[in-house]
Design a protein around this motif. Sequence first.
Motif, mmCIF file in Angstrom:
data_model
loop_
_atom_site.group_PDB
_atom_site.id
_atom_site.type_symbol
_atom_site.label_atom_id
_atom_site.label_comp_id
_atom_site.label_asym_id
_atom_site.label_seq_id
_atom_site.Cartn_x
_atom_site.Cartn_y
_atom_site.Cartn_z
ATOM 1 N N MET A 172 0.820 -1.379 -0.137
ATOM 2 C CA MET A 172 -0.137 0.144 0.528
ATOM 3 C C MET A 172 0.867 1.315 -0.173
ATOM 4 O O MET A 172 0.463 2.609 -0.793
ATOM 5 N N HIS A 176 1.186 4.264 -3.234
ATOM 6 C CA HIS A 176 0.844 5.028 -3.344
ATOM 7 C C HIS A 176 2.045 6.483 -3.486
ATOM 8 O O HIS A 176 1.858 7.424 -4.054
ATOM 9 N N ARG A 206 -11.760 -4.554 5.349
ATOM 10 C CA ARG A 206 -10.914 -3.062 5.096
ATOM 11 C C ARG A 206 -9.387 -3.146 4.751
ATOM 12 O O ARG A 206 -9.020 -2.592 2.973
ATOM 13 N N ASN A 209 -10.083 -4.435 0.699
ATOM 14 C CA ASN A 209 -10.528 -3.010 0.168
ATOM 15 C C ASN A 209 -9.958 -1.762 -0.232
ATOM 16 O O ASN A 209 -9.967 -1.118 -1.129
ATOM 17 N N ARG A 210 -9.081 -1.623 0.323
ATOM 18 C CA ARG A 210 -7.719 -0.436 0.272
ATOM 19 C C ARG A 210 -7.206 -0.849 -0.863
ATOM 20 O O ARG A 210 -6.700 0.010 -1.166
ATOM 21 N N HIS A 213 -8.724 -0.330 -3.469
ATOM 22 C CA HIS A 213 -8.719 1.197 -3.944
ATOM 23 C C HIS A 213 -7.968 1.936 -4.168
ATOM 24 O O HIS A 213 -7.168 2.273 -5.031
ATOM 25 N N GLY A 326 -2.393 2.281 6.097
ATOM 26 C CA GLY A 326 -3.022 2.161 4.581
ATOM 27 C C GLY A 326 -2.634 2.699 3.315
ATOM 28 O O GLY A 326 -3.077 2.978 2.033
ATOM 29 N N HIS A 330 -3.095 7.423 5.669
ATOM 30 C CA HIS A 330 -4.162 6.064 6.320
ATOM 31 C C HIS A 330 -4.473 5.065 6.807
ATOM 32 O O HIS A 330 -3.579 4.865 6.572
ATOM 33 N N ILE A 332 -5.773 1.779 9.324
ATOM 34 C CA ILE A 332 -7.081 0.576 9.748
ATOM 35 C C ILE A 332 -6.497 0.071 11.343
ATOM 36 O O ILE A 332 -5.636 0.208 11.345
ATOM 37 N N GLU A 341 -11.218 3.118 10.518
ATOM 38 C CA GLU A 341 -9.959 3.309 9.452
ATOM 39 C C GLU A 341 -10.578 4.351 8.773
ATOM 40 O O GLU A 341 -11.588 5.358 9.014
#
Length: 363
Positions: A172, A176, A206, A209-210, A213, A326, A330, A332, A341
């Motif tokens: 993650m 980013h 979560r 899903n991250r 995303h 995240g 971000h 969690i 989160e």
Amino acid sequence: MTVNPSRKHLVLLGAGRANLQVLKGLARQTTGDISITLVAPHPYYIESTMLPGYIAGDYTLEDVRIPLDSLVEASGATFVPAHVHALDPATRRVQLSSGDALPYDVLSIDVEPAIEREHAETLMPGSRRNALFVRPLENFVQLWPQLQALSHERALQVAVIGSGVAGAEMAMAVAHALASPHGTRVTLIAGHEPLLEDHPPGMRRRVLNRLKHLNITLLQDRCAGMDGRALQLESGASLVCDAPLLAEGNGAPAWLQQAGLLDDESGHLLINERLQSEHHRQVFVVPEDAPAEIGPVLEANLRTAMQGGSFKKVPLDASRLRAISGGDGHAIVAWGPLSLEGREVWNWKDRRDRRQLLSLFKI
């Protein structure tokens, strides 16, 4: 190396959080009948919980890497910059890369989880030549800017190889950090077991899903080899890859495995509730999954081993708050079945991590 024979010699192998908490305690309550030596490859401590934030650009290197000199000086310890080559508990000696054989009366081992190159090469031929190893952290933080610079030249195909929290957080953070300007894509190769299956369902949902995303492809497969252009997977598939990041450690370093402190079948540490080796009671070992607050108890038990008194039990299986970075400000968190989160969660985690790091070095 000269050691005063009239004083008990405490040797700390590794600049892990618990060993540094021991140094801090010794700095506050010094004793003249103990000499202390800290052995570590580098004169820095890197906060591993903040590493994903550094990768994602939330922290500078100076935020997460702290020099050890002030803490070492305050505790009256001697710092030896060296790697450990061998440990002989029978003779109470540590063989160092400097060539010295360091004697001890009591030993505390708190080393960074290892990614043994030889073992990785056996499992994934070509990894020693082609993979970017996340550990040791000191080496990784020096090489990471080079990968960042390359991503500014062209889009990359990056694969993060690692199961559990370490692999997910790294994927993650990297996704980013390298998304701009060319749209680098990240694949997480997380092994055959479902990702984070031992975590609370809400947190696992979560995280998945991250990952989606951030456009991270999750493969429940294993890497079987690499050649600099692609990864070969156990399923038989081939994955084009410019930069494989090996984010999963193999556990104890080779010298610890050979010292007789591990179970031969399981490979797990043979330590009791006081962190003592079952076979060598003058040796204390901090397990990889130990609570962050274990240092004061370790310090008390090290003092007891040298000066006498009552040992304290360490609550290794205590339930703890789980937090996962995240990327992009971000985070969690989960406590039991409850999970949250978002950016406010990240702000809380950031304050907690900074406070704990400051506290570790504040005398």
